[in-house]
Design a protein around this motif. Structure first.
Motif, mmCIF file in Angstrom:
data_model
loop_
_atom_site.group_PDB
_atom_site.id
_atom_site.type_symbol
_atom_site.label_atom_id
_atom_site.label_comp_id
_atom_site.label_asym_id
_atom_site.label_seq_id
_atom_site.Cartn_x
_atom_site.Cartn_y
_atom_site.Cartn_z
ATOM 1 N N VAL A 1 0.826 -1.221 0.000
ATOM 2 C CA VAL A 1 0.000 0.000 0.000
ATOM 3 C C VAL A 1 0.853 1.261 0.000
ATOM 4 C CG1 VAL A 1 -1.888 -1.146 1.180
ATOM 5 C CG2 VAL A 1 -0.189 0.083 2.541
ATOM 6 N N GLY A 2 2.194 1.112 0.092
ATOM 7 C CA GLY A 2 3.078 2.276 0.074
ATOM 8 C C GLY A 2 2.942 3.151 1.300
ATOM 9 N N TYR A 3 3.052 2.554 2.494
ATOM 10 C CA TYR A 3 2.894 3.294 3.758
ATOM 11 C C TYR A 3 4.217 3.231 4.536
ATOM 12 C CZ TYR A 3 0.772 4.827 8.143
ATOM 13 O OH TYR A 3 0.447 5.513 9.299
ATOM 14 N N PRO A 4 5.110 4.221 4.328
ATOM 15 C CA PRO A 4 6.451 4.190 4.942
ATOM 16 C C PRO A 4 6.427 4.143 6.476
ATOM 17 C CG PRO A 4 6.324 5.852 3.213
ATOM 18 C CD PRO A 4 4.934 5.383 3.440
ATOM 19 N N LEU A 5 5.480 4.890 7.094
ATOM 20 C CA LEU A 5 5.446 4.896 8.560
ATOM 21 C C LEU A 5 5.090 3.521 9.115
ATOM 22 C CD1 LEU A 5 3.854 8.370 9.341
ATOM 23 C CD2 LEU A 5 6.190 7.631 9.773
ATOM 24 N N GLY A 6 4.384 2.723 8.335
ATOM 25 C CA GLY A 6 4.129 1.349 8.748
ATOM 26 C C GLY A 6 5.416 0.556 8.796
ATOM 27 N N LEU A 7 6.280 0.758 7.790
ATOM 28 C CA LEU A 7 7.587 0.096 7.787
ATOM 29 C C LEU A 7 8.441 0.573 8.945
ATOM 30 C CD1 LEU A 7 8.351 0.206 3.954
ATOM 31 C CD2 LEU A 7 7.725 -1.804 5.312
ATOM 32 N N CYS A 8 8.275 1.849 9.295
ATOM 33 C CA CYS A 8 8.987 2.401 10.461
ATOM 34 C C CYS A 8 8.626 1.603 11.712
ATOM 35 C CB CYS A 8 8.614 3.878 10.625
ATOM 36 S SG CYS A 8 9.302 4.645 12.094
ATOM 37 N N SER A 9 7.321 1.342 11.908
ATOM 38 C CA SER A 9 6.879 0.562 13.062
ATOM 39 C C SER A 9 7.343 -0.885 12.968
ATOM 40 C CB SER A 9 5.354 0.608 13.164
ATOM 41 O OG SER A 9 4.927 1.913 13.428
ATOM 42 N N TYR A 10 7.375 -1.427 11.763
ATOM 43 C CA TYR A 10 7.866 -2.804 11.562
ATOM 44 C C TYR A 10 9.310 -2.943 12.071
ATOM 45 C CZ TYR A 10 10.194 -6.525 8.946
ATOM 46 O OH TYR A 10 10.980 -7.579 8.604
ATOM 47 N N TYR A 11 10.180 -2.016 11.642
ATOM 48 C CA TYR A 11 11.575 -2.078 12.090
ATOM 49 C C TYR A 11 11.689 -1.835 13.600
ATOM 50 C CZ TYR A 11 12.966 -2.111 7.181
ATOM 51 O OH TYR A 11 13.128 -2.445 5.879
ATOM 52 N N SER A 12 10.822 -0.980 14.156
ATOM 53 C CA SER A 12 10.854 -0.708 15.593
ATOM 54 C C SER A 12 10.515 -1.964 16.389
ATOM 55 C CB SER A 12 9.863 0.408 15.950
ATOM 56 O OG SER A 12 10.256 1.628 15.389
#
Length: 819
Positions: free
Chosen positions: A271-282
């Protein structure tokens, strides 16, 4: 680390657009062409709002208003006013927004459009929230909620309840948050809006996380995933996978957690949601940081990616939180410079945005970095900042916890009341049913009597009379039985309510005592537990001594309050002087006043003596001075004064420059565990035991204590003393509390003192044994009046107070010069 649930904003906006499109139009105009043109412009304006093209939306809305007024299209005029009000609301112009919304409300009221009137109230609530008026926001949101329910509009009823639930959750009122979210869930289920149902389940999961109900939290996320799995992937689905993975990590199901986390990553990438990836790495980095031992390289790898995304897309809270974990990992592998650099960046972001939990976390880690790299002074300063902020947040959490318990109690009381009303309704129903049965039976009897009336009229009259009497008696008995049952139910309900109330009061008292004692002992014990982080021996000695004093004073207050309440407080009365008591008390709190540059000034020109328990009276003034220091601004003064009242009593006054106390709290502050306000004052918080002890101690002497104060003008605590004697007081004792020997010295005594002064002037307070040995030799010279000066020097040495030590040497040196 829970993800930010930003998708709720998109849900609200999309449902708002849908509500506008599906609104029923009350059209009063006859010109179909004008209506078609207005409808076309309205659709364009709404489309611009959907695409966040606010300027174009505003232009179309103004055109719609112009046409609607020219053609007298009442509904479209109201809709245009509402759209313009919405535009100004988004732009932050609350006054203009309220103006247009009010105009729209008048029109919708005149045409009885309940749904659109509810929308106006809903948007007014949003405006009030934007300017910080929370009470007004809830007032309008709840009124809008009632209108949507009355109009049976399930979509807007769902929107309204969802918004109320999110706001109550932000305020910590999780009972009402879950109630409104449940209402929203049922509404969206009725309307068939499955995506919205999934979003509500996800929101409920975040509330259950705050209430630490892991089972219900997991169930909520699984419901979200089940609904969205067969639909187009969305941000909400990714958030649900991400949150669910954290639950699995907490349960120790590592394999399952990583599988779920990878599903979240795939959704966010699709879906192209960078902040979601931010939470994934966190979440990944957090897992590696909790291993024993932590995999610091993995932590660094994941959190470097997380904070990079958070910084790029403006999520500063996630950025600040990520720097804390990244800094810890760098510290653990010995790269202190990198740790300091990243932690300082995180601290700046947290401080600029008021993220107190992140400030508290980063300050503790940064203190440890400085401590390990040998910078103990910076480490100590950051540790103090961490403990002060931690104490402040703990106080706020307690307030939220007590508020939540109170709301749960009221909610339970409402449930009991509803249950009793249901029971009463059932009884009334049974009674009515019984009456109906009696009526049917009577009808049958009458029919039978009429059938045989011709044959046995005499018998009929007799039998019917008997039957009527029996029926009336049965009804009376039934009514009496029902009334008795009602009385028993009401009595039982009152007994249950009273018993419940007493249990809650006892539990609250016990909980208050436990929490307050833990709260007051926490800071001193934390300091002692972490004292090994302070390498400087002088600082460590000062901390240990002052912290011990603080804990001892608390314990003595608690013991003496309990003794006084049980009438077991014994007073050892002797003749004491007021100035002597004040001087000793001032020295006791010097460790509190010196760091904040607060001076205790005795402006009394006279001294008084009276019969009192010296130790208890010193503790009374220690508590009053401590209280004044905590609430006074830096660099201010605490003024002590005395006067004689018309009733021939000495009025002793302790006045500070603090925030003051409202009149309605002047009595309650002397009760146990009562606080007027939770105020931040360095590392020290008040439980209320100190003033309670003061009141009981003063009243045990047969005296009186009170306070004169109002908000913004400081507080003046006063004591009225009987049975006193008036004596003179020297000018030197008024301010410093030290009576030096001065002109009593003879020439021989001055000669004797000079070599000792010379030896002491070469030392500082860290040389305690040498100072003590020198003073012991000086005392053997038997110089009249020197004992008090020696005592003051020893106190300054014990407190490691170099400034006071040098001042005392200078004062005595000035008095040893020959005239």
């Amino acid at each position: 680390m829970a993800m930010m649930k930003s998708s709720n904003i998109f849900l609200l906006f999309n449902l708002f657009i849908f509500g506008l499109i599906s609104s029923s139009n009350v059209l009063l105009a006859q010109n179909k062409e004008a209506v078609d043109e207005a409808e076309d412009i309205s659709s364009k304006a709404i489309d611009c709002f959907r695409k966040n093209n606010l300027d174009s939306a505003f232009v179309f809305s103004k055109d719609l208003l112009k046409i609607a007024r020219a053609e007298k299209l009442t509904f479209y005029e109201a809709q245009a006013e509402m759209l313009i009000g919405r535009y100004f609301m988004v732009k932050g112009d609350s006054d203009s927004s309220m103006c247009y919304l009010n105009k729209s409300a008048v029109i919708f009221t005149s045409i009885n459009d309940t749904v659109n009137l509810g929308k106006i109230l809903f948007f007014k609530g949003l405006v009030f929230k934007s300017i910080g008026e929370t009470d007004s926001m809830f007032k309008y949101q709840l009124r809008a909620n009632d209108l949507f329910l009355f109009a049976n509009d399930t979509n807007w009823y769902g929107i309204s309840n969802n918004y109320l639930g999110l706001n109550y959750s932000n305020l910590g009122n999780y009972v009402l948050a879950l109630k409104h979210l449940q209402n929203s869930l049922e509404a969206f289920k009725l309307s068939g809006a499955q995506t919205n149902v999934a979003a509500i389940y996800n929101a409920m999961g975040t509330v259950y996380r705050k209430t630490k109900d892991k089972e219900k939290e997991e169930e909520a996320y699984l419901n979200t995933i089940e609904i969205l799995t067969n639909t187009k992937e969305s941000i909400i689905l990714g958030q649900a996978f991400n949150n669910l993975s954290e639950i699995y990590f907490d349960k120790g199901e590592t394999k399952k957690a990583f599988e779920t986390l990878e599903k979240a990553k795939k959704v966010f990438e699709d879906v192209g949601y960078p902040l979601g990836l931010c939470s994934y790495y966190s979440v990944s980095g957090y897992y590696y940081s909790t291993q024993n031992p932590p995999d610091n390289l993995k932590v660094i790898e994941n959190f470097n990616k997380s904070i990079s995304i958070a910084k790029e897309y403006g999520d500063l809270r996630q950025y600040a939180d990520g720097t804390a974990y990244l800094g810890t990992a760098y510290m653990e592998i010995g790269e202190f410079q990198k740790a300091r650099t990243i932690l300082k960046k995180g601290m700046v972001a947290a401080e600029e945005n008021g993220f107190n939990p992140e400030i508290m976390k980063i300050s503790k880690i940064l203190a440890e970095v400085y401590s390990r790299s040998g910078q103990t002074e910076k480490a100590y300063q950051l540790l103090q900042q961490h403990l002060a902020l931690k104490d402040s947040l703990s106080g706020e959490d307690k307030i939220k916890e007590f508020t939540q318990l109170d709301l749960q109690y009221k909610f339970r009381q409402q449930q009991i009341g509803d249950s009793l009303r249901n029971v009463q309704r059932e009884l009334e129903k049974d009674f009515l049913h019984a009456k109906e049965l009696q009526s049917e039976e009577r009808s049958k009897l009458i029919f039978l009597f009429i059938s045989v009336l011709v044959i046995v009229i005499a018998v009929f009259i007799f039998v019917s009379s008997q039957k009527r009497k029996k029926t009336l008696k049965a009804l009376k008995d039934k009514k009496a039985q029902i009334e008795k049952q009602n009385t028993e139910i009401e009595t039982y309900a009152k007994e249950v309510s009273n018993a419940n109330k007493k249990l809650l009061e006892l539990d609250e008292y016990k909980q208050s005592m436990t929490n307050m004692l833990v709260h007051d002992l926490k800071n001193p014990l934390n300091l002692l537990a972490n004292i090994d982080m302070v390498e400087d021996e002088k600082t460590r000695s000062t901390l240990i001594k002052n912290t011990s004093k603080q804990m001892l004073n608390l314990v003595l207050n608690l013991l003496d309050v309990s003794k006084a309440e049980a009438s077991e407080l014994e007073l050892d009365k002797t003749e004491v002087g007021l100035s002597d008591i004040i001087n000793e008390s001032s020295r006791e709190v010097d460790y509190l006043s010196s760091p904040v540059n607060i001076e205790i000034v005795n402006k009394s020109i006279k001294d008084y003596s009276f019969q009192a328990d010296r130790d208890i009276l010193v503790r009374v003034f220690v508590n009053l001075f401590s209280n004044a220091i905590k609430f006074s601004p830096r660099g201010s003064s605490i003024i002590i004064s005395t006067s004689i009242t018309p009733d021939k009593q000495v009025r002793i006054s302790v006045k500070d420059s603090g925030p003051g106390i409202a009149k309605e709290f002047h009595k309650t502050i002397f009760e146990k565990f009562k606080q007027v306000e939770q105020l931040k004052s360095g590392e020290i918080k008040s439980t209320g035991l100190g003033l309670a002890f003061c009141k009981l101690a003063i009243e045990s002497h047969g005296w009186e204590i009170g306070v004169d104060s109002e908000p913004g003008k400081g507080a003046e605590f006063w004591i009225l003393v009987d049975g006193f004697k008036e004596i003179a007081i020297s000018g030197a004792a008024k301010k410093s509390g030290i009576q030096l020997i001065g002109s009593q010295l003879t020439d021989r005594e001055r000669q004797l003192i000079k070599p000792y002064l010379s030896m002491l002037s070469k030392l500082d307070t860290s040389s305690f044994s040498k100072i003590e040995k020198t003073l012991s030799a000086l005392k053997k010279e038997n110089i009249k009046g020197i004992d008090k000066w020696i005592k003051e020097i020893l106190i300054a040495t014990e407190n490691l107070d170099d400034d006071k030590f040098k001042k005392l040497l200078e004062e005595l040196a000035g008095q040893t010069k020959f005239p």
